[in-house]
Design a protein around this motif. Structure first.
Motif, PDB file in Angstrom:
ATOM      1  N   THR A 163      -4.027   5.406   5.432  1.00 25.32           N
ATOM      2  CA  THR A 163      -3.786   5.082   4.030  1.00 25.32           C
ATOM      3  C   THR A 163      -3.532   3.591   3.862  1.00 25.32           C
ATOM      4  O   THR A 163      -3.946   2.978   2.877  1.00 25.32           O
ATOM      5  CB  THR A 163      -2.611   5.920   3.503  1.00 25.32           C
ATOM      6  OG1 THR A 163      -2.940   7.299   3.659  1.00 25.32           O
ATOM      7  CG2 THR A 163      -2.355   5.636   2.036  1.00 25.32           C
ATOM      8  N   THR A 164      -2.866   3.004   4.842  1.00 27.21           N
ATOM      9  CA  THR A 164      -2.622   1.563   4.761  1.00 27.21           C
ATOM     10  C   THR A 164      -3.948   0.804   4.742  1.00 27.21           C
ATOM     11  O   THR A 164      -4.112  -0.156   3.983  1.00 27.21           O
ATOM     12  CB  THR A 164      -1.757   1.122   5.950  1.00 27.21           C
ATOM     13  OG1 THR A 164      -0.570   1.906   5.957  1.00 27.21           O
ATOM     14  CG2 THR A 164      -1.389  -0.343   5.852  1.00 27.21           C
ATOM     15  N   SER A 166       4.273   7.627   5.701  1.00 25.78           N
ATOM     16  CA  SER A 166       2.972   8.161   5.290  1.00 25.78           C
ATOM     17  C   SER A 166       3.162   9.587   4.795  1.00 25.78           C
ATOM     18  O   SER A 166       4.200  10.219   5.024  1.00 25.78           O
ATOM     19  CB  SER A 166       2.002   8.131   6.454  1.00 25.78           C
ATOM     20  OG  SER A 166       2.236   9.234   7.317  1.00 25.78           O
ATOM     21  N   ARG A 187       6.693   1.565  -1.698  1.00 23.73           N
ATOM     22  CA  ARG A 187       5.407   1.464  -1.052  1.00 23.73           C
ATOM     23  C   ARG A 187       4.338   1.264  -2.098  1.00 23.73           C
ATOM     24  O   ARG A 187       4.290   2.012  -3.076  1.00 23.73           O
ATOM     25  CB  ARG A 187       5.159   2.770  -0.309  1.00 23.73           C
ATOM     26  CG  ARG A 187       4.394   2.629   0.966  1.00 23.73           C
ATOM     27  CD  ARG A 187       4.144   3.986   1.561  1.00 23.73           C
ATOM     28  NE  ARG A 187       2.724   4.059   1.828  1.00 23.73           N
ATOM     29  CZ  ARG A 187       2.222   4.587   2.939  1.00 23.73           C
ATOM     30  NH1 ARG A 187       3.029   5.107   3.835  1.00 23.73           N
ATOM     31  NH2 ARG A 187       0.929   4.610   3.128  1.00 23.73           N
TER      32      ARG A 187
HETATM   33  N1  LIG Z   1       5.348  -0.479   2.729  1.00 22.56           N
HETATM   34  C1  LIG Z   1       5.621  -0.057   3.975  1.00 22.56           C
HETATM   35  N2  LIG Z   1       6.729  -0.485   4.603  1.00 22.56           N
HETATM   36  C2  LIG Z   1       7.013  -0.079   5.854  1.00 22.56           C
HETATM   37  N3  LIG Z   1       6.261   0.776   6.551  1.00 22.56           N
HETATM   38  C3  LIG Z   1       5.148   1.241   5.979  1.00 22.56           C
HETATM   39  C4  LIG Z   1       4.780   0.854   4.675  1.00 22.56           C
HETATM   40  N4  LIG Z   1       3.616   1.474   4.367  1.00 22.56           N
HETATM   41  C5  LIG Z   1       3.303   2.224   5.451  1.00 22.56           C
HETATM   42  N5  LIG Z   1       4.212   2.088   6.418  1.00 22.56           N
HETATM   43  C6  LIG Z   1       4.188   2.713   7.741  1.00 22.56           C
HETATM   44  O1  LIG Z   1       2.916   2.531   8.261  1.00 22.56           O
HETATM   45  C7  LIG Z   1       2.496   3.642   9.018  1.00 22.56           C
HETATM   46  C8  LIG Z   1       1.119   4.077   8.553  1.00 22.56           C
HETATM   47  O2  LIG Z   1       1.196   4.670   7.284  1.00 22.56           O
HETATM   48  P1  LIG Z   1      -0.072   5.282   6.568  1.00 22.56           P
HETATM   49  O3  LIG Z   1       0.355   5.825   5.294  1.00 22.56           O
HETATM   50  O4  LIG Z   1      -1.131   4.292   6.579  1.00 22.56           O
HETATM   51  O5  LIG Z   1      -0.433   6.459   7.566  1.00 22.56           O
HETATM   52  P2  LIG Z   1      -1.607   7.512   7.478  1.00 22.56           P
HETATM   53  O6  LIG Z   1      -2.454   7.256   8.623  1.00 22.56           O
HETATM   54  O7  LIG Z   1      -2.210   7.501   6.165  1.00 22.56           O
HETATM   55  O8  LIG Z   1      -0.820   8.878   7.739  1.00 22.56           O
HETATM   56  P3  LIG Z   1      -0.989  10.309   7.076  1.00 22.56           P
HETATM   57  O9  LIG Z   1      -2.050  10.995   7.782  1.00 22.56           O
HETATM   58  O10 LIG Z   1       0.324  10.951   7.320  1.00 22.56           O
HETATM   59  O11 LIG Z   1      -1.246  10.097   5.625  1.00 22.56           O
HETATM   60  C9  LIG Z   1       3.566   4.683   8.863  1.00 22.56           C
HETATM   61  O12 LIG Z   1       4.369   4.712  10.017  1.00 22.56           O
HETATM   62  C10 LIG Z   1       4.374   4.211   7.684  1.00 22.56           C
HETATM   63  O13 LIG Z   1       5.720   4.562   7.844  1.00 22.56           O
END
Ligand SMILES: Nc1ncnc2c1ncn2[C@@H]1O[C@H](COP(=O)(O)OP(=O)(O)OP(=O)(O)O)[C@@H](O)[C@H]1O
Ligand SMILES: Nc1ncnc2c1ncn2[C@@H]1O[C@H](COP(=O)(O)OP(=O)(O)OP(=O)(O)O)[C@@H](O)[C@H]1O
Ligand SMILES: [Mg+2]
Ligand SMILES: [Mg+2]
Lengths: 334, 254, 239, 295, 355
Positions: free
Chosen positions: B47-48, C138, D292
């Motif tokens: 998602t990031t 996430s 976020r």
């Molecule tokens: N604004 C933020 N501040 C601090 N940490 C963040 C922030 N945004 C995301 N993270 C951290 O970055 C990591 C990746 O998050 P992300 O949402 O991209 O994961 P994802 O791959 O989409 O996971 P999921 O499959 O659970 O949706 C996570 O550990 C999350 O806690």
């Protein structure tokens, strides 16, 4: 597909009846009531500006008194000191207010929620202080008196009875335009950004520009109301443009239900008439007014317009149940 | 299909939050009309990456390119105007609007009326909105939202919200559509129907970038990338990925 | 363990649940499936005390809890994973879990899992991001925290609304194993899912809901049959 | 500018900062525990002080007893406000607008009731150290002002600790943040909300008792106090007691030095411009944390 | 003579700020006015007809004042109007009374230029320039100092401050430091410190609150402090606490040391309300009495012009002796002022000007 904004015949009839009733008011009611109703329309115009921001964009605007003041001073200073015709004063007020709103809105409308509300409050406090400080322009607490009656060539609006038609005419026009706006692209976009800003951005809605435009529009409505106020009262002074006045303008849409336009009219009537009616109870009438506000919320949390809808609408079918907790808590600034 | 790097590319993107590294040097490219998947354990940064690609977050390093142009500094709405549209992992609907108007706003990019026109109820302003509503009808029908068209979106269930969001995203005919877990909360049949529909759209030239944990749904992707701790650890067809031992260990668990 | 009888509930003027009745016994996993808008979440909210039924009765462990406030049900051993997770966004993972842990400890019931280590193995994020505010996690990480929170309440009845939403396959596997393990310890479990295949892997028996009513009961071991039953699949899609 | 003037302005900023902070503290606590902005907070302050005035004058109670009774009165007033007005509204799913309106209504009613009951007079409370002053580098500072600063600081630290480290504090925050989640975790959200209003009311009364010896209290100062308190609280991040102090001190310092360096007539213009600037630069408030972005 | 109840009453309207920010002025005025109505009726009314006083509250707000005045003038058809307690309402009402030349007795000082042209509106309180001169006269002749500091609020205080700045040169007085604060300010210690810093020989404070007096006292400046009518109420003096001691008030002394023509009022008021009257009570009383007197003189049926003419003559009230015959509508002179100083919480007459 039918135009979404066309009214049904029944609603046209209702609207016509209300208009006819409103037109008959000056002939059938005591003059002090007519005067109060005139103020109701003036508050309604300023309150509509606040309501558009609050109901459509979710912005709490506590600075409307400043724009109202700018309109009032433009008319007062223009007519009394500079000898302008009234229309020039009104237009100047709207222009200055709009420009100021744009100038200040540009940086501040990037803020959200309560931060934005505080920014507008700050604007109100700072603006109020400048009204005091620049007494060469505003007359300070001495004010500016002797503002001539509004004369549009054909009619002279120098009595409560005539001014009543003018004020309500302007309010009606403003409401129609607001209705057009809400049903348009910008109106839908504003509501979208209120409910889910991230998703709105993904749809290419330029939220910042939209907010600035709405803020300018709101400010111009405030200035218009202020000009009308100046001409009606024939005197303006700083006392009329403080935070309390901003709160009054906020009450107008909130009482009626911020998202509904008929609510603006109801809210304006409420703030103009209820305190008068209660003043018969003597010194405690302010207490009663406060309690009346509380009662309104308790009786109809969606605003007075919501109450009307409910009275008109269907009875609750049996078998429905009540949620125990609030569905969605207020969104907050994190 | 070989990716046409000129269409959409992520170049050495990194991102950390106060010392916590979430993405480290991620590069990938997607060609026009491709359907590409992105998967990886929870918290691996999928998602990031979407947030960076669509302008919600600036990258700490690296660049995002679209049609040969560096769009890293553009705002969300500017990217959207270029045709980069996304959905959210947790659906975001406009609760105060009707379901129909939610979808109609998907056509916002095509509307032109200015505020003054709107205020005076100019014919163009009215027509545009009416047209957008009319154009929403097929999408509403397609996503099973027709019976709900006139209800406020606040009343929708989780699954209905997901459908609504995808319908709205499709409305503006995006060039690159990034879907974050589009099948979550849908019934199997809805998920499969959505998959078919997306395949059709990609055949018509729409580019799709899809995050999902749903293997059945991911059959639509030609290629996929697997993220783990912010790095791409595998790239290939779904079959290749499902056979990759490292991916099996950290993602599928067998 | 849980018995509900002719429950009706809805939102304001809208009636959603129409005389729903079923039961969940000790030591069993019951699945509830149904199309979008069937009323599954509404039912979960009624069980949790977030929505008051307009008719019918909910009995938990032999007691009528229909009108009991939701927070008391938690104390008595009903735990929920809500579909929107309903975590305390600005609190850290640790603080989120501490509130549940405290509640669970007060109940005097034994822990579902042996110790924290077991929980951490199951849901790795709980340990990795323990001091991060939940809102930064996430989606899948948040889902894990929501599940951990429910487990720490030391429930006797665990109700999960779409627990697999957003979780990677590995974690879904963990959860399925966990459910198998928990039901062996005297717990009743109700799992609401869209994904019939997933339910089929873990649930003993279950129900199909459509348009606010239970339209079909799935007998023990009947899940594979349900998937093959054209008529039911069509009815199930009919919502 | 002389050193004396500088020190005088510094202490004025510090003292007023804590005055704003004490009001803002109540607003922050109530927001933290209910997600509503309590427009009535200024009235809590006025009423709290006036109750003590009444108990001292009419009932002749000794000061510490009267002060405690005042705080208890504020506690009850806050709790009662929640039970009688806020709770039924939230049960009926009132929105943010409705809560704001009801809060404004209560503020109007309460300040008018104060005028009706206590009259138009201004009242002082006895100050710690009487009207004694201490001399610091040529500036004179009331002993009570020092007392106010010290007690304000103690209060805010206690509150920060309460919300971070006690189960009750965490539960109050949790209940406001996510009522459904709190309910399924066994937290009685309504009780938490009542408690937060009660705490806010008690803080308001305490603020009144601390502030009144310096500023006097009268029926019409409630709104002004609320506004300053709101500004302090929002600037600090709204749900953060420490932030309210930071916000209050920032505003008051800017005011004081605005008077010294610019002109007293532009005090608010200056202070409010700085306030807006700070918010534009720090969009999450002085001590706030961002959420976020995106999905 | 005797009780006048049998005949149709003569109605006078009053618009007072009984609630809202100016309630501190409007309430005492109402008390004085109601008492006057009672006494007028007890002593025969107006030419044998009873006096009826209709009091309306404008809540310190000119909008409300306008509506109420419209009603009183056009529906109730009052013979004269009293009010309002605040300047904005007064000027706004004047816009209604002036065209019909309805006699209006305002309880505020003279306001903007337009008021000087309103020939039927008289003001019972001193115009701000006169208040300024009263303070400066004391500074020059009694204190005999030249450098003074000024602390004023942005409302009423600003108006006085502007006058002070304008006329100070006439008195050879230098305003060494002028500092301003908002109405209702809870702390003005920084402004006070700036005044102290300027090394002034006396401080003039024009504000409607007690706060600046206390803040100045806290600085231990050791110079005389001169207040104004706006902060001379018993309420404010009490709220000044220790800081009130020694403050000089150039305004009107009524209850503490009543002159013969004030004694009856003070006694009656005290009996009716159990407390001492001050300026605003006296102004309310005077307004009703003056109107009763001129209506009786012109005859209750006389037209507005005749009543106005009767009003624009020297008239003695308990607050002061007025003379509205001047074309610029001012009714008070420096001679109307009496100076007092706070001693032990009460007002003591000062031997100034020396008689
Ligand atoms: N604004 C933020 N501040 C601090 N940490 C963040 C922030 N945004 C995301 N993270 C951290 O970055 C990591 C990746 O998050 P992300 O949402 O991209 O994961 P994802 O791959 O989409 O996971 P999921 O499959 O659970 O949706 C996570 O550990 C999350 O806690
Ligand atoms: N807050 C609400 N207000 C009004 N109606 C609602 C609300 N929430 C849900 N509904 C309606 O109640 C019905 C049942 O919703 P519910 O959320 O229980 O469905 P569901 O079976 O959980 O669906 P999904 O699988 O999509 O989560 C739907 O028709 C929906 O429109
Ligand atoms: Mg994700
Ligand atoms: Mg659901």
């Amino acid at each position: 597909m039918a135009a979404p904004c066309s009214l049904s015949a029944a609603r046209w009839a209702l609207l016509a009846a209300v208009a006819a009733l409103a037109a008959a008011v000056p002939f059938a009611t005591p003059v002090e009531l007519v005067d109060r109703l005139t103020f109701a329309a003036i508050y309604g115009i300023a309150g509509l500006g606040v309501g558009l921001l609050l109901g459509q964009c979710g912005i709490l605007n506590l600075a409307q008194a400043v724009f109202y003041g700018i309109g009032a001073y433009a008319s007062a200073y223009g007519c009394v000191e500079l000898g302008w015709p009234p229309v020039a004063g009104i237009l100047a007020g709207m222009a200055v207010s709009g420009a100021l709103a744009g100038l200040i809105g540009w940086p501040t409308l990037r803020l959200n929620g309560y931060f934005l509300a505080l920014a507008t409050l700050a604007l109100c406090i700072a603006g109020g202080e400048l009204f005091f400080e620049w007494d060469w322009l505003t007359g300070g607490s001495y004010g500016i008196g002797g503002i001539p009656a509004l004369d549009l060539g054909i009619v002279r609006f120098d009595r409560p009875e005539t001014f009543y038609y003018l004020a309500w005419g302007v309010l009606a026009l403003a409401l129609v335009m607001a209705r057009n706006l809400i049903a348009s692209r910008d109106g839908l976009a504003a509501q979208a950004m209120r409910d889910a800003p991230d998703a709105a951005a993904v749809l290419a809605i330029d939220m910042h520009a939209l907010k600035v435009k709405m803020f300018v529009l709101s400010a111009m409505l405030g200035a218009l109301a202020g000009s009308l106020f100046a001409h009606h009262v024939s005197f303006v002074s700083v006392q009329s443009f403080g935070v309390e006045r901003s709160i009054l303008f906020l009450l107008v849409p909130v009482l009626g239900g911020a998202r509904s336009l008929s609510g603006i009219v109801i809210g304006a009537l409420f703030v103009a008439l209820v305190p008068e009616a209660l003043s018969a109870f003597g010194e405690i009438h302010h207490v009663l007014f406060g309690l009346a506000l509380v009662a309104v919320v308790i009786l109809c949390p969606e605003g007075l317009a919501g109450l009307l809808t409910r009275l008109r609408g269907a009875r609750r079918p049996a078998g429905a149940s009540a949620p125990v907790t609030s569905a969605k808590e207020v969104e907050h600034v994190a | 299909m070989s990716p046409d790097p000129a269409f959409f590319a992520v170049d050495g993107v990194a991102r950390s939050f106060g010392g916590f590294q979430v993405l480290a040097d991620v590069s990938l490219a997607i060609g026009q009309g491709e359907v590409v998947g992105l998967l990886g354990p929870n918290g691996s940064g999928k998602t990031t990456l979407f947030n960076i690609a669509t302008g919600f977050l600036p990258p700490s390093a690296g660049a995002v390119r679209f049609c040969g142009r560096d769009i890293s500094r553009l705002s969300v709405q500017e990217r959207s105007r270029l045709g980069v549209v996304r959905t959210f992992q947790t659906p975001k609907v406009f609760e105060g609007l009707t379901v129909r108007d939610n979808v109609a706003l998907g056509f916002y990019r095509q509307m032109r009326a200015g505020m003054v026109e709107s205020l005076f109820g100019a014919p163009r302003a009215r027509r545009e909105v009416a047209d957008a509503r009319a154009a929403s009808e097929p999408l509403l029908a397609r996503f099973g939202l027709k019976p709900l068209a006139d209800t406020a979106a606040a009343r929708l269930t989780a699954g209905q919200r997901r459908n609504l969001e995808v319908a709205r995203a499709l409305a503006g005919a995006p060039r690159l559509l990034m879907l974050d877990e589009p099948s979550t909360g849908l019934t199997r049949d809805e998920a499969m129907a959505l998959a078919d529909m997306l395949l059709d759209l990609s055949a018509e030239g729409m580019t799709l970038f899809v995050v999902s944990h749903d293997m059945e749904f991911l059959r639509i992707v030609g290629r996929a990338h697997v993220l783990s701790f912010g790095r791409i650890i595998a790239t290939g067809t779904m079959a290749e990925i499902q056979a990759d031992p490292q991916v099996r260990q950290i993602y599928f668990g067998s | 363990m849980l018995e509900i009888e002719a429950v009706r509930a809805g939102y304001g003027a809208l009636a959603v649940l129409d005389a729903v009745g079923f039961h969940v016994g000790e030591d069993e996993v019951v699945g509830l499936v149904g199309p979008n808008g069937a009323g599954k979440t509404t039912l979960v909210r009624a069980l949790a005390g977030l929505l008051r039924p307009s008719a019918g009765a909910i009995r938990f462990a032999g007691r009528d809890v229909t009108t009991e406030p939701g927070h008391r049900r938690a104390g008595e051993g009903m735990a929920f994973v809500l579909d929107n997770r309903a975590l305390f966004a600005e609190l850290t993972v640790r603080q989120n879990l501490a509130l549940a842990e405290r509640m669970g400890r007060r109940s005097g019931r034994p822990r579902c899992l042996g110790d924290d280590a077991e929980l951490f193995d199951l849901l790795p994020v709980v340990k990795e991001r323990i001091d991060a505010p939940v809102q930064l996690l996430s989606g899948g990480q948040q889902q894990m925290v929501a599940i951990a929170r429910a487990l720490l309440l030391r429930p006797r009845l665990l109700v999960m609304d779409e627990p697999s939403a957003g979780l990677a396959p590995l974690i879904v596997k963990h959860i399925l194993e966990l459910l198998h393990c928990l039901k062996g310890r005297g717990m009743g479990i109700l799992v609401v899912e869209q994904n019939v295949r997933l339910i089929a892997e873990v649930a003993d028996r279950g129900y199909v809901m459509s348009l606010g009513r239970l339209v079909h009961e799935v007998p023990p071991g009947g899940w594979p049959a349900l998937l093959d039953d054209e008529r039911l699949v069509r009815a199930y899609l009919g919502g | 500018m002389t050193a004396a003037l500088f020190v005088q302005a510094l202490f004025a900023g510090l003292t007023n900062g804590f005055v704003y902070a004490l009001v803002g503290l109540g607003i922050a606590v109530i927001f933290k525990g209910s997600r509503t902005v309590n427009v009535v907070q200024g009235e809590f302050v006025v009423i709290g002080a006036l109750v003590v005035v009444g108990l001292l004058d009419a009932a002749g109670l000794p000061y510490p007893v009267a002060a405690l009774a005042g705080v208890a009165g504020g506690l009850m007033l806050g709790g009662l406000t929640e039970i009688a007005v806020i709770r039924p509204l939230i049960r009926r799913r009132a929105g943010e607008d409705a809560l704001l309106l009801v809060s404004i209504g209560l503020a109007v009613a309460m300040s008018a009731a104060v005028l009706y009951v206590a009259g138009r007079g201004s009242y002082l409370l006895p100050a710690v150290g009487g009207t004694a002053v201490v001399n610091l580098a040529g500036a004179t500072v009331r002993v009570h002002a020092l007392f106010l600063i010290a007690s304000g600081a103690a209060l805010v630290l206690a509150l920060a600790w309460f919300f971070r480290h006690t189960a009750l504090g965490l539960s109050m925050m949790a209940a406001a943040m996510e009522p459904d989640g709190a309910t399924v975790t066994g937290i009685d959200t309504e009780r938490m909300r009542t408690l937060s209003f009660a705490l806010g009311g008690a803080l308001g009364a305490a603020a009144g008792i601390l502030v009144a010896p310096l500023t006097e209290v009268n029926y019409q100062m409630g709104l002004a106090l609320t506004l300053k308190g709101f500004a302090a609280a929002v600037l600090g991040g709204l749900a953060n007691p420490l932030g309210a102090v930071a916000g209050g001190i920032l505003i008051a310092m800017v005011e004081a030095f605005g008077i010294v360096f610019i002109a007293s007539g532009y005090k608010n213009v200056f202070a409010m411009s700085v306030l807006i600037l700070v918010m534009v630069l720090l969009p999450n408030g002085l001590l706030g944390r961002g959420a976020r972005a995106g999905g | 003579q005797g009780h006048a109840t049998s005949r149709e009453p003569v109605t006078i309207g009053a618009i007072l700020s009984v609630t809202g920010p100016v309630a501190g002025v409007g309430q005492p005025e109402r008390d004085g006015a109601l008492l006057a109505e009672k006494i007028v009726n007890a002593s025969g009314g107006i030419g044998g007809r009873p006096l009826k006083l209709v009091i309306e509250d404008d809540a310190s707000n000119p909008d409300t004042a306008i509506s109420k005045a419209t009603g009183l003038i056009r529906s109730t058809r009052v013979r004269a109007l009293i009010g309002s307690s605040n300047l904005p309402s007064t000027v706004a009402i004047g816009g209604l009374t002036d065209p019909v030349k309805l006699p209006q007795v305002a309880l505020s000082g003279m306001g903007p230029a337009v008021e000087a042209r309103r020939t039927c509106v008289v003001h019972l309180l001193a115009p701000q320039e006169l208040n300024a001169r009263a303070a400066l006269a004391y500074v020059r002749d009694a204190l005999k100092v030249k450098r003074i500091g000024l602390l004023h609020d942005s409302g009423y205080g600003q108006a006085v401050a502007n006058s002070l700045k304008a006329v100070a040169p006439d008195y050879g007085v230098e305003l060494a430091q002028v500092e301003k604060f908002e109405i209702g300010a809870t702390d003005v210690s920084t402004q006070a410190a700036k005044v102290k810093n300027a090394g002034v020989e006396a401080v003039v404070i024009v504000a409607s609150s007690a706060t600046p007096f206390r803040n100045v006292h806290d600085l231990r400046m050791g110079v005389p402090v001169i207040g104004s009518i706006a902060s001379s109420s018993y309420d404010y003096v009490r709220a000044m606490g220790e800081a009130a001691e020694g403050v000089i008030f150039p305004e009107f002394l009524i209850a503490e040391d009543p002159l013969p023509h004030q004694a009856a009022f003070v006694a009656t008021f005290r009996e009716a309300y159990g407390r001492l009257p001050k300026n605003y009570e006296a102004a309310g009383w005077d307004a009703v009495n003056l109107l009763a007197r001129v209506l009786a003189e012109a005859g209750p049926e006389a037209d507005n012009a005749a009543v106005c003419a009767a009003l624009r003559k020297p008239l003695r009230g308990v607050l002061a002796t007025y003379d509205f015959s001047a074309p610029d509508m001012t009714g008070l002179g420096l001679a109307s002022f009496s100076y007092s100083q706070v001693k032990n919480g009460g007002f003591v007459r000062l031997p100034f000007p020396p008689r």
